[in-house]
Structures are given as structure tokens and as C-alpha cells.
Design a protein around this motif. Structure first.
Motif, PDB file in Angstrom:
ATOM      1  N   ALA A  45      70.935 -63.199 -11.024  1.00  0.00           N
ATOM      2  CA  ALA A  45      69.780 -63.927 -10.497  1.00  0.00           C
ATOM      3  C   ALA A  45      69.983 -65.381 -10.918  1.00  0.00           C
ATOM      4  O   ALA A  45      70.114 -65.667 -12.106  1.00  0.00           O
ATOM      5  N   PRO A  46      70.002 -66.325  -9.963  1.00  0.00           N
ATOM      6  CA  PRO A  46      70.299 -67.715 -10.341  1.00  0.00           C
ATOM      7  C   PRO A  46      69.157 -68.420 -11.062  1.00  0.00           C
ATOM      8  O   PRO A  46      69.344 -69.506 -11.603  1.00  0.00           O
ATOM      9  N   ASP A  47      67.969 -67.811 -11.044  1.00  0.00           N
ATOM     10  CA  ASP A  47      66.838 -68.375 -11.802  1.00  0.00           C
ATOM     11  C   ASP A  47      65.798 -67.284 -12.016  1.00  0.00           C
ATOM     12  O   ASP A  47      65.917 -66.172 -11.476  1.00  0.00           O
ATOM     13  N   GLU A  48      64.782 -67.608 -12.811  1.00  0.00           N
ATOM     14  CA  GLU A  48      63.731 -66.624 -13.128  1.00  0.00           C
ATOM     15  C   GLU A  48      63.043 -66.103 -11.875  1.00  0.00           C
ATOM     16  O   GLU A  48      62.679 -64.933 -11.790  1.00  0.00           O
ATOM     17  N   GLY A  49      62.838 -67.020 -10.901  1.00  0.00           N
ATOM     18  CA  GLY A  49      62.147 -66.638  -9.672  1.00  0.00           C
ATOM     19  C   GLY A  49      62.861 -65.520  -8.921  1.00  0.00           C
ATOM     20  O   GLY A  49      62.241 -64.792  -8.153  1.00  0.00           O
ATOM     21  N   MET A  96      70.161 -66.152 -14.910  1.00  0.00           N
ATOM     22  CA  MET A  96      70.504 -67.503 -15.355  1.00  0.00           C
ATOM     23  C   MET A  96      69.222 -68.299 -15.614  1.00  0.00           C
ATOM     24  O   MET A  96      68.163 -67.988 -15.071  1.00  0.00           O
ATOM     25  N   SER A  97      69.373 -69.341 -16.381  1.00  0.00           N
ATOM     26  CA  SER A  97      68.231 -70.219 -16.626  1.00  0.00           C
ATOM     27  C   SER A  97      68.510 -71.540 -15.893  1.00  0.00           C
ATOM     28  O   SER A  97      69.506 -72.212 -16.161  1.00  0.00           O
ATOM     29  N   LYS A  98      67.630 -71.860 -14.930  1.00  0.00           N
ATOM     30  CA  LYS A  98      67.884 -73.022 -14.070  1.00  0.00           C
ATOM     31  C   LYS A  98      66.871 -74.128 -14.337  1.00  0.00           C
ATOM     32  O   LYS A  98      65.683 -73.875 -14.440  1.00  0.00           O
ATOM     33  N   THR A  99      67.361 -75.350 -14.451  1.00  0.00           N
ATOM     34  CA  THR A  99      66.465 -76.509 -14.533  1.00  0.00           C
ATOM     35  C   THR A  99      66.754 -77.377 -13.318  1.00  0.00           C
ATOM     36  O   THR A  99      67.914 -77.736 -13.068  1.00  0.00           O
ATOM     37  N   ARG A 100      65.696 -77.649 -12.529  1.00  0.00           N
ATOM     38  CA  ARG A 100      65.909 -78.501 -11.349  1.00  0.00           C
ATOM     39  C   ARG A 100      65.759 -79.953 -11.766  1.00  0.00           C
ATOM     40  O   ARG A 100      64.737 -80.359 -12.308  1.00  0.00           O
ATOM     41  N   LEU A 101      66.810 -80.740 -11.562  1.00  0.00           N
ATOM     42  CA  LEU A 101      66.782 -82.156 -11.953  1.00  0.00           C
ATOM     43  C   LEU A 101      66.216 -83.024 -10.822  1.00  0.00           C
ATOM     44  O   LEU A 101      65.475 -83.955 -11.061  1.00  0.00           O
ATOM     45  N   ASP A 102      66.590 -82.724  -9.588  1.00  0.00           N
ATOM     46  CA  ASP A 102      65.975 -83.363  -8.420  1.00  0.00           C
ATOM     47  C   ASP A 102      66.173 -82.433  -7.221  1.00  0.00           C
ATOM     48  O   ASP A 102      66.669 -81.318  -7.390  1.00  0.00           O
ATOM     49  N   ASP A 103      65.808 -82.878  -6.012  1.00  0.00           N
ATOM     50  CA  ASP A 103      65.847 -82.001  -4.834  1.00  0.00           C
ATOM     51  C   ASP A 103      67.236 -81.410  -4.579  1.00  0.00           C
ATOM     52  O   ASP A 103      67.370 -80.373  -3.944  1.00  0.00           O
ATOM     53  N   ARG A 104      68.264 -82.116  -5.030  1.00  0.00           N
ATOM     54  CA  ARG A 104      69.626 -81.666  -4.724  1.00  0.00           C
ATOM     55  C   ARG A 104      70.418 -81.212  -5.943  1.00  0.00           C
ATOM     56  O   ARG A 104      71.510 -80.684  -5.805  1.00  0.00           O
ATOM     57  N   THR A 105      69.893 -81.445  -7.131  1.00  0.00           N
ATOM     58  CA  THR A 105      70.680 -81.161  -8.340  1.00  0.00           C
ATOM     59  C   THR A 105      69.961 -80.199  -9.277  1.00  0.00           C
ATOM     60  O   THR A 105      68.783 -80.388  -9.572  1.00  0.00           O
ATOM     61  N   VAL A 106      70.704 -79.194  -9.730  1.00  0.00           N
ATOM     62  CA  VAL A 106      70.149 -78.278 -10.736  1.00  0.00           C
ATOM     63  C   VAL A 106      71.144 -78.155 -11.888  1.00  0.00           C
ATOM     64  O   VAL A 106      72.336 -78.429 -11.731  1.00  0.00           O
ATOM     65  N   GLU A 107      70.623 -77.739 -13.031  1.00  0.00           N
ATOM     66  CA  GLU A 107      71.475 -77.477 -14.181  1.00  0.00           C
ATOM     67  C   GLU A 107      71.277 -76.022 -14.544  1.00  0.00           C
ATOM     68  O   GLU A 107      70.135 -75.558 -14.609  1.00  0.00           O
ATOM     69  N   THR A 108      72.376 -75.297 -14.730  1.00  0.00           N
ATOM     70  CA  THR A 108      72.250 -73.877 -15.055  1.00  0.00           C
ATOM     71  C   THR A 108      72.812 -73.626 -16.440  1.00  0.00           C
ATOM     72  O   THR A 108      73.871 -74.143 -16.800  1.00  0.00           O
ATOM     73  N   GLY A 143      72.638 -75.575  -1.577  1.00  0.00           N
ATOM     74  CA  GLY A 143      73.716 -74.835  -2.238  1.00  0.00           C
ATOM     75  C   GLY A 143      73.832 -75.156  -3.719  1.00  0.00           C
ATOM     76  O   GLY A 143      74.639 -74.546  -4.434  1.00  0.00           O
ATOM     77  N   GLY A 144      73.018 -76.109  -4.211  1.00  0.00           N
ATOM     78  CA  GLY A 144      73.118 -76.530  -5.611  1.00  0.00           C
ATOM     79  C   GLY A 144      72.870 -75.390  -6.595  1.00  0.00           C
ATOM     80  O   GLY A 144      73.600 -75.236  -7.587  1.00  0.00           O
ATOM     81  N   THR A 145      71.866 -74.570  -6.326  1.00  0.00           N
ATOM     82  CA  THR A 145      71.509 -73.467  -7.234  1.00  0.00           C
ATOM     83  C   THR A 145      72.666 -72.480  -7.353  1.00  0.00           C
ATOM     84  O   THR A 145      73.087 -72.127  -8.462  1.00  0.00           O
ATOM     85  N   ILE A 146      73.182 -72.051  -6.223  1.00  0.00           N
ATOM     86  CA  ILE A 146      74.254 -71.048  -6.229  1.00  0.00           C
ATOM     87  C   ILE A 146      75.537 -71.638  -6.819  1.00  0.00           C
ATOM     88  O   ILE A 146      76.207 -71.014  -7.657  1.00  0.00           O
ATOM     89  N   ALA A 147      75.878 -72.868  -6.408  1.00  0.00           N
ATOM     90  CA  ALA A 147      77.135 -73.475  -6.869  1.00  0.00           C
ATOM     91  C   ALA A 147      77.141 -73.611  -8.385  1.00  0.00           C
ATOM     92  O   ALA A 147      78.154 -73.349  -9.042  1.00  0.00           O
ATOM     93  N   SER A 148      75.995 -73.977  -8.935  1.00  0.00           N
ATOM     94  CA  SER A 148      75.909 -74.174 -10.380  1.00  0.00           C
ATOM     95  C   SER A 148      76.156 -72.857 -11.132  1.00  0.00           C
ATOM     96  O   SER A 148      76.881 -72.816 -12.130  1.00  0.00           O
TER      97      SER A 148
END
Ligand code: R5P
Length: 280
Positions: free
Chosen positions: A159-163, A182-194, A216-221
Motif C-alpha cells: 500500500a503506497p500510503d495509509e489511505g 508505506m508512509s507517504k508525505t505529500r510535499l506538493d501536487d507533484r512530489t511525494v516522499e516515501t 505517478g509520483g506516489t507509485i514511483a516513490s
């Protein structure tokens, strides 16, 4: 029963007509030179039950759907069921900051006013169903993707994030594979940190499952981490594949990408028609 497809879903509409034994009703659907839409339904639907199928994405498809609903109403249909395979605007289902609006409600209300029943597919959150103001249900597209993924016998579901935890946990059970969130932090509309504690994936086929792939940022990360940990194959699976901007490029780290026909495109590998047909 008649099935009427908006321009987002010609193929799915035909598949649904076949699955349900309904008649397919053609539509003249065009844009004027200034971009305004025109629709005309080509069969007599007076006194008949009608199913109209159309996404609320991108924006102009909302106008097309509203025109179709008005045309069906004018023609005197006995009932109208609106099927929205991908409901755009469902991610703004509440006010996050003062001054915003509940976009999902603004889109849902006029659709609900001309529908006796609405069906969405794997909608981002079921909270939006109330906004239609008529009976509305969400059809779960998960069974279809799980069925498709069985062919890959994945060793881990991510799961790429809690949701995504609940959806992935059901999929993992069905696929008889462990789950990692995974634990995901969204930095902006296009960038996430996993971020995540390392799991053992060496030499394994891993599937990352999300409801939507947009940039694709969530999955790619997540995929980059899994490859780094030695996964031999990383599959990215979703129900709704938007693949906007350079998503395809970002997702090159994945060995395969699969999405359903709620948004038809190059990564469409499975159909949600059986799930919609069962709900109809
Ligand atoms: C977010 O809550 C959704 O479930 C998806 O994770 C998100 O929409 C994916 O967006 P992107 O592909 O742009 O990272």
C-alpha cells in the motif's frame, strides 16, 4: 433497458450492453467551433429505463453528461441510472482550507437532480455519495484487479500510503501475500516522499496497489525503494489511471503498469464491466 455512452466510454458501454442484455442507444455528440457541446440521443427512450455512462473527468465531460441527462429527461425516460466509472473531483470532498468549496458536491448535485440512481466505481471516498441527493452506491472494482493480479503470483502487496491500507489488505488476503504499508508525505501536487522500514523483497515480484495513479509520483516513490531493496519485479496496479503529464516517464522504474477501463488508455488491462453489470 437502454445503455447510452458518453464520449468517455464507448467501449465500456458496448461491453455493458452485452453483459446486461440491454440495447445500445447511439448519440450524436459533437463540439461547435467555439467548443460548446451538442448531444442528441438517437433512439426513442420514452417510458424506458436508461443507463447513461460517463466520467466527470476531464471538465468538459461533465457538461456532456449534464446535456445527456437533460436529453434523456426531455425524452421521457421511465428511469435514469447514471454510471460514473471515474468520478473526477472526488478528492475534494471537504473543505481543507477556509475559502475553498466542496468540489465533489458541486459536481454531484446537478447529476443527482436528473438521476434516479447513481453508481460510481471505486470512488476515492464514499463520503461523496451523499452529495448526489439520490440513491447512490459505489461499485468496488477491487475484485477485478485482484483477479487479474492472480496471474502474477506476487510475493508482497504494497500500500503506497495509509489511505490505501484497507483496499490493499483485502487484496493481499485474496492473493495470499503479506501486506506492507508505506508512509507517504505529500510535499506538493507533484512530489511525494516515501519512507518505510525495510522489508525483505529480494528476488520477489511485488505489486503496489492504489486507487488512482495521477502524476505517478506516489507509485514511483514506492517503486524506487522496492527496487533498491532488491525486488525482481515491481508491478503498479490501480483502478483509475489518469497518467497525467510525464507520469509514464516517472513510472519507468516499474516493470508493468496496469489500470482498468474506468479511464481507457494504453495501460488498460482489465475491465470493470462485470462489476457494474452485477450492480445494475
Ligand atoms: C491519494 O490519496 C490517492 O489515493 C493517490 O495516491 C494519488 O491520487 C496518486 O497521485 P499521484 O500519482 O499524483 O502521486
Amino acid at each position: 433497458m437502454f445503455i447510452i455512452s458518453g464520449s468517455t466510454h464507448q467501449r465500456l458501454g458496448v461491453a455493458l450492453a452485452q453483459e446486461t442484455g440491454a440495447e445500445f442507444c447511439g448519440v450524436v455528440n459533437k463540439a461547435y467551433p467555439d467548443g460548446e457541446r451538442y448531444v442528441r440521443i438517437l433512439r426513442q427512450v420514452s417510458g424506458r429505463d436508461v443507463v447513461v455512462i460517463q466520467n466527470t473527468f476531464p471538465d468538459e465531460k461533465i457538461v456532456e453528461l449534464l446535456l445527456l441527462l437533460e436529453a434523456i429527461h426531455e425524452a421521457g425516460a421511465a428511469s435514469v441510472t447514471t454510471v460514473i466509472p471515474y468520478m473526477g473531483y472526488a478528492r475534494q470532498e471537504r473543505i481543507f482550507q477556509e475559502g475553498e468549496t466542496i468540489s465533489a458536491r458541486a459536481v454531484a448535485r446537478p447529476i443527482g437532480m436528473r438521476s434516479d440512481r447513481v453508481l460510481t466505481v471505486s470512488v476515492h471516498t464514499p463520503d461523496v455519495l451523499d452529495f448526489f441527493g439520490c440513491p447512490a452506491e459505489d461499485v468496488d472494482g477491487l475484485r477485478e484487479v485482484v483477479h487479474y493480479l492472480k496471474g502474477f503470483t506476487p510475493g508482497l502487496v504494497v500500500a503506497p500510503d495509509e489511505g490505501a491500507r484497507e483496499r490493499c489488505s483485502i487484496a493481499a488476503k485474496e492473493l495470499k501475500a503479506p501486506l506492507h504499508v508505506m508512509s507517504k508525505t505529500r510535499l506538493d501536487d507533484r512530489t511525494v516522499e516515501t519512507d518505510s522500514g525495510r522489508v525483505s523483497v529480494k528476488g520477489q515480484t511485488v505489486v503496489i496497489l492504489d486507487d488512482i495513479i495521477s502524476t505517478g509520483g506516489t507509485i514511483a516513490s514506492s517503486a524506487l525503494l522496492l527496487k533498491d531493496w532488491g525486488a525482481s519485479q515491481v508491478l503498479a496496479a490501480c483502478t483509475h489511471g489518469l497518467f497525467i503529464e510525464d507520469a509514464a516517464n516517472r513510472l519507468r522504474v516499474c516493470d508493468d503498469i496496469l489500470s482498468s477501463d474506468t479511464l481507457e488508455g494504453v495501460y488498460t488491462r482489465y475491465s470493470v464491466a462485470p462489476a457494474i453489470a452485477a450492480a445494475l
